[in-house]
Scaffold this motif. Structure first.
Motif, PDB file in Angstrom:
ATOM      1  N   SER A   1       0.640  -1.052   0.106  1.00  0.00           N
ATOM      2  CA  SER A   1      -0.104   0.241   0.229  1.00  0.00           C
ATOM      3  C   SER A   1       0.871   1.387   0.150  1.00  0.00           C
ATOM      4  O   SER A   1       0.674   2.457  -0.730  1.00  0.00           O
ATOM      5  CB  SER A   1      -0.958  -0.054   1.169  1.00  0.00           C
ATOM      6  OG  SER A   1      -1.935  -1.148   1.241  1.00  0.00           O
ATOM      7  N   LYS A   2       1.811   1.308   0.891  1.00  0.00           N
ATOM      8  CA  LYS A   2       2.849   2.310   0.997  1.00  0.00           C
ATOM      9  C   LYS A   2       3.460   2.614  -0.416  1.00  0.00           C
ATOM     10  O   LYS A   2       3.492   3.747  -1.077  1.00  0.00           O
ATOM     11  CB  LYS A   2       3.947   2.129   2.011  1.00  0.00           C
ATOM     12  CG  LYS A   2       4.775   3.161   2.294  1.00  0.00           C
ATOM     13  CD  LYS A   2       5.893   2.865   3.351  1.00  0.00           C
ATOM     14  CE  LYS A   2       6.670   3.816   3.655  1.00  0.00           C
ATOM     15  NZ  LYS A   2       5.812   4.935   4.595  1.00  0.00           N
ATOM     16  N   ALA A   3       3.900   1.486  -0.955  1.00  0.00           N
ATOM     17  CA  ALA A   3       4.706   1.802  -2.422  1.00  0.00           C
ATOM     18  C   ALA A   3       3.827   2.309  -3.458  1.00  0.00           C
ATOM     19  O   ALA A   3       4.097   3.064  -4.273  1.00  0.00           O
ATOM     20  CB  ALA A   3       5.297   0.429  -2.835  1.00  0.00           C
ATOM     21  N   ARG A   4       2.708   1.755  -3.507  1.00  0.00           N
ATOM     22  CA  ARG A   4       1.401   2.214  -4.558  1.00  0.00           C
ATOM     23  C   ARG A   4       1.199   3.637  -4.380  1.00  0.00           C
ATOM     24  O   ARG A   4       0.959   4.477  -5.446  1.00  0.00           O
ATOM     25  CB  ARG A   4       0.392   1.362  -4.393  1.00  0.00           C
ATOM     26  CG  ARG A   4       0.466  -0.189  -4.938  1.00  0.00           C
ATOM     27  CD  ARG A   4      -0.738  -1.091  -4.659  1.00  0.00           C
ATOM     28  NE  ARG A   4      -0.433  -2.351  -5.285  1.00  0.00           N
ATOM     29  CZ  ARG A   4      -1.566  -3.433  -4.936  1.00  0.00           C
ATOM     30  NH1 ARG A   4      -2.419  -3.317  -4.074  1.00  0.00           N
ATOM     31  NH2 ARG A   4      -1.248  -4.531  -5.485  1.00  0.00           N
ATOM     32  N   GLU A   5       0.963   4.018  -3.134  1.00  0.00           N
ATOM     33  CA  GLU A   5       0.733   5.437  -2.816  1.00  0.00           C
ATOM     34  C   GLU A   5       1.832   6.292  -3.360  1.00  0.00           C
ATOM     35  O   GLU A   5       1.686   7.528  -4.017  1.00  0.00           O
ATOM     36  CB  GLU A   5       0.417   5.800  -1.363  1.00  0.00           C
ATOM     37  CG  GLU A   5      -0.806   5.000  -0.949  1.00  0.00           C
ATOM     38  CD  GLU A   5      -0.958   5.121   0.442  1.00  0.00           C
ATOM     39  OE1 GLU A   5      -0.102   5.794   1.118  1.00  0.00           O
ATOM     40  OE2 GLU A   5      -2.055   4.659   1.041  1.00  0.00           O
ATOM     41  N   LEU A   6       3.205   5.864  -3.104  1.00  0.00           N
ATOM     42  CA  LEU A   6       4.306   6.849  -3.486  1.00  0.00           C
ATOM     43  C   LEU A   6       4.566   6.686  -4.966  1.00  0.00           C
ATOM     44  O   LEU A   6       4.905   7.902  -5.559  1.00  0.00           O
ATOM     45  CB  LEU A   6       5.594   6.079  -2.744  1.00  0.00           C
ATOM     46  CG  LEU A   6       5.495   6.150  -1.209  1.00  0.00           C
ATOM     47  CD1 LEU A   6       6.802   5.422  -0.670  1.00  0.00           C
ATOM     48  CD2 LEU A   6       5.704   7.684  -0.986  1.00  0.00           C
ATOM     49  N   ALA A   7       4.330   5.636  -5.591  1.00  0.00           N
ATOM     50  CA  ALA A   7       4.208   5.516  -7.115  1.00  0.00           C
ATOM     51  C   ALA A   7       3.206   6.568  -7.921  1.00  0.00           C
ATOM     52  O   ALA A   7       3.565   7.226  -8.641  1.00  0.00           O
ATOM     53  CB  ALA A   7       3.946   4.118  -7.609  1.00  0.00           C
ATOM     54  N   ILE A   8       2.236   6.744  -7.224  1.00  0.00           N
ATOM     55  CA  ILE A   8       1.127   7.519  -7.881  1.00  0.00           C
ATOM     56  C   ILE A   8       1.615   9.072  -7.557  1.00  0.00           C
ATOM     57  O   ILE A   8       1.625   9.949  -8.217  1.00  0.00           O
ATOM     58  CB  ILE A   8      -0.111   7.495  -6.914  1.00  0.00           C
ATOM     59  CG1 ILE A   8      -0.980   6.234  -7.630  1.00  0.00           C
ATOM     60  CG2 ILE A   8      -1.133   8.640  -7.450  1.00  0.00           C
ATOM     61  CD1 ILE A   8      -2.225   5.648  -6.672  1.00  0.00           C
ATOM     62  N   ARG A   9       2.271   9.125  -6.089  1.00  0.00           N
ATOM     63  CA  ARG A   9       2.612  10.851  -5.851  1.00  0.00           C
ATOM     64  C   ARG A   9       3.843  10.991  -6.721  1.00  0.00           C
ATOM     65  O   ARG A   9       3.864  12.147  -7.207  1.00  0.00           O
ATOM     66  CB  ARG A   9       2.931  10.591  -4.285  1.00  0.00           C
ATOM     67  CG  ARG A   9       3.607  12.187  -3.932  1.00  0.00           C
ATOM     68  CD  ARG A   9       4.078  11.973  -2.384  1.00  0.00           C
ATOM     69  NE  ARG A   9       3.178  11.162  -1.436  1.00  0.00           N
ATOM     70  CZ  ARG A   9       3.624  10.727  -0.273  1.00  0.00           C
ATOM     71  NH1 ARG A   9       4.802  11.050   0.145  1.00  0.00           N
ATOM     72  NH2 ARG A   9       2.659  10.005   0.359  1.00  0.00           N
ATOM     73  N   GLY A  10       4.683  10.064  -6.834  1.00  0.00           N
ATOM     74  CA  GLY A  10       5.981  10.409  -7.986  1.00  0.00           C
ATOM     75  C   GLY A  10       5.638  10.518  -9.378  1.00  0.00           C
ATOM     76  O   GLY A  10       6.511  10.668  -9.918  1.00  0.00           O
ATOM     77  N   GLY A  11       4.503   9.887  -9.775  1.00  0.00           N
ATOM     78  CA  GLY A  11       4.271   9.907 -11.269  1.00  0.00           C
ATOM     79  C   GLY A  11       4.972   8.764 -11.877  1.00  0.00           C
ATOM     80  O   GLY A  11       5.245   9.061 -12.986  1.00  0.00           O
ATOM     81  N   PHE A  12       5.208   7.513 -11.185  1.00  0.00           N
ATOM     82  CA  PHE A  12       5.868   6.355 -11.659  1.00  0.00           C
ATOM     83  C   PHE A  12       4.811   5.557 -12.471  1.00  0.00           C
ATOM     84  O   PHE A  12       4.463   4.467 -11.950  1.00  0.00           O
ATOM     85  CB  PHE A  12       6.758   5.772 -10.673  1.00  0.00           C
ATOM     86  CG  PHE A  12       7.950   6.437 -10.152  1.00  0.00           C
ATOM     87  CD1 PHE A  12       9.200   6.098 -10.814  1.00  0.00           C
ATOM     88  CD2 PHE A  12       7.708   7.373  -9.059  1.00  0.00           C
ATOM     89  CE1 PHE A  12      10.267   6.731 -10.425  1.00  0.00           C
ATOM     90  CE2 PHE A  12       9.001   8.011  -8.918  1.00  0.00           C
ATOM     91  CZ  PHE A  12      10.293   7.705  -9.310  1.00  0.00           C
ATOM     92  N   THR A  13       4.621   5.813 -13.600  1.00  0.00           N
ATOM     93  CA  THR A  13       3.290   5.044 -14.389  1.00  0.00           C
ATOM     94  C   THR A  13       3.913   3.802 -15.013  1.00  0.00           C
ATOM     95  O   THR A  13       3.274   2.852 -15.318  1.00  0.00           O
ATOM     96  CB  THR A  13       2.939   5.929 -15.345  1.00  0.00           C
ATOM     97  OG1 THR A  13       4.110   6.141 -16.681  1.00  0.00           O
ATOM     98  CG2 THR A  13       2.169   7.325 -14.969  1.00  0.00           C
TER      99      THR A  13
END
Length: 270
Positions: A118-130
């Motif tokens: 959950s943490k990593a998914r949230e960070l991916a969205i926040r950082g724009g890592f599509t």
């Protein structure tokens, strides 16, 4: 090791990393049983070989100060490649790998702790890592298709598995023919003293009890089908390993190593 003990180890490891996922990222952690013993996450990661530029390029909160090396630095990643991170945690190595493979590449992180995912998914969205995704699963049973990955990375995670041979077999399965393994992990250099040997289950989450000898790792990689196997101990890692279990001189029994191997181009998983 029987199945009950294996399950107990996995539960202990999952509980340990759940607590890390939920704690203040600046509180400091490490691949150890003693929270905060190694300094802040930035200080720890600098010791592991991450540069300031790398650490500033990932979303805040991705660096949990875990691991025993910098696997994406040895993976020789190329644009367009598919990368799999075993035990991806907060996503630090995935996000760094994503920058290297670019928009045409893809990075998959697998972790068995729901809070980490959950943490990593949230960070991916926040950082724009599509080009990055995170999947819940055990590294002994990867939620990844056969022959679909170019490179596997991992940072001080395989030692946590009670069935390392199965981990390497799964790694071999999901790699494309010609694919490569590029991981950092701890290896055992001597038999543990009684104070460690008598408490192996409790010490498993701290990257201590589960470490294998170099010869054991080489044998498991060979049995899984890998070739061009290299296990290269890094003596300089003792400088931070000594903090993992104060008072025991744990650096006399463990060392971090770079582990690389290749799936032969003629290999097939069926």
């Amino acid at each position: 090791m029987n199945q009950i003990n294996s399950d107990q180890i996995r539960q202990n490891v999952r509980r340990h990393y759940r607590q890390i996922a939920l704690q203040d990222v600046n509180a400091g952690s490490c691949c150890t049983t003693t929270a905060g013993c190694c300094g802040t996450s930035v200080e720890v990661s600098a010791k592991l070989g991450y540069t300031d530029e790398e650490l500033s390029a990932v979303p805040a909160g991705a660096n949990l100060g875990l691991g025993c090396g910098n696997p994406q630095a040895i993976a020789d990643l190329k644009p367009g490649e598919v990368v799999l991170d075993l035990g991806s945690g907060g996503g630090l190595d995935c996000f760094l790998a994503a920058r290297q493979v670019g928009a045409t590449g893809r990075v998959i992180g697998v972790d068995m702790t729901p809070e980490m995912i959950s943490k990593a998914r949230e960070l991916a969205i926040r950082g724009g890592f599509t080009n990055t995704e995170f999947r819940l699963g055990e590294i002994e049973h990867l939620p990844v298709a056969d022959n679909s990955v170019d490179v596997i990375i991992s940072n001080c995670v395989i030692n946590l598995s009670p069935d390392k041979l199965q981990v390497f077999r799964e790694a071999f399965r999901v790699l494309k023919p010609g694919g490569r393994l590029a991981i950092t992990d701890v290896v055992r250099t001597a038999e543990f003293p009684d104070e460690i040997q008598n408490d192996l289950e409790a010490l498993y989450p701290g990257c201590i009890a589960g470490a294998a000898f170099i010869g054991e790792l080489e044998w498991m990689l060979q049995q899984s089908g890998f070739t061009r196997i290299v296990v290269e101990p890094k003596d300089e890692s003792k400088a931070f390993i000594k903090d993992w279990l104060p008072g025991v001189n744990i650096e006399d029994y463990l060392v971090s190593a770079i582990i690389t191997a290749i799936k032969p181009c003629t290999a097939s998983t069926g």
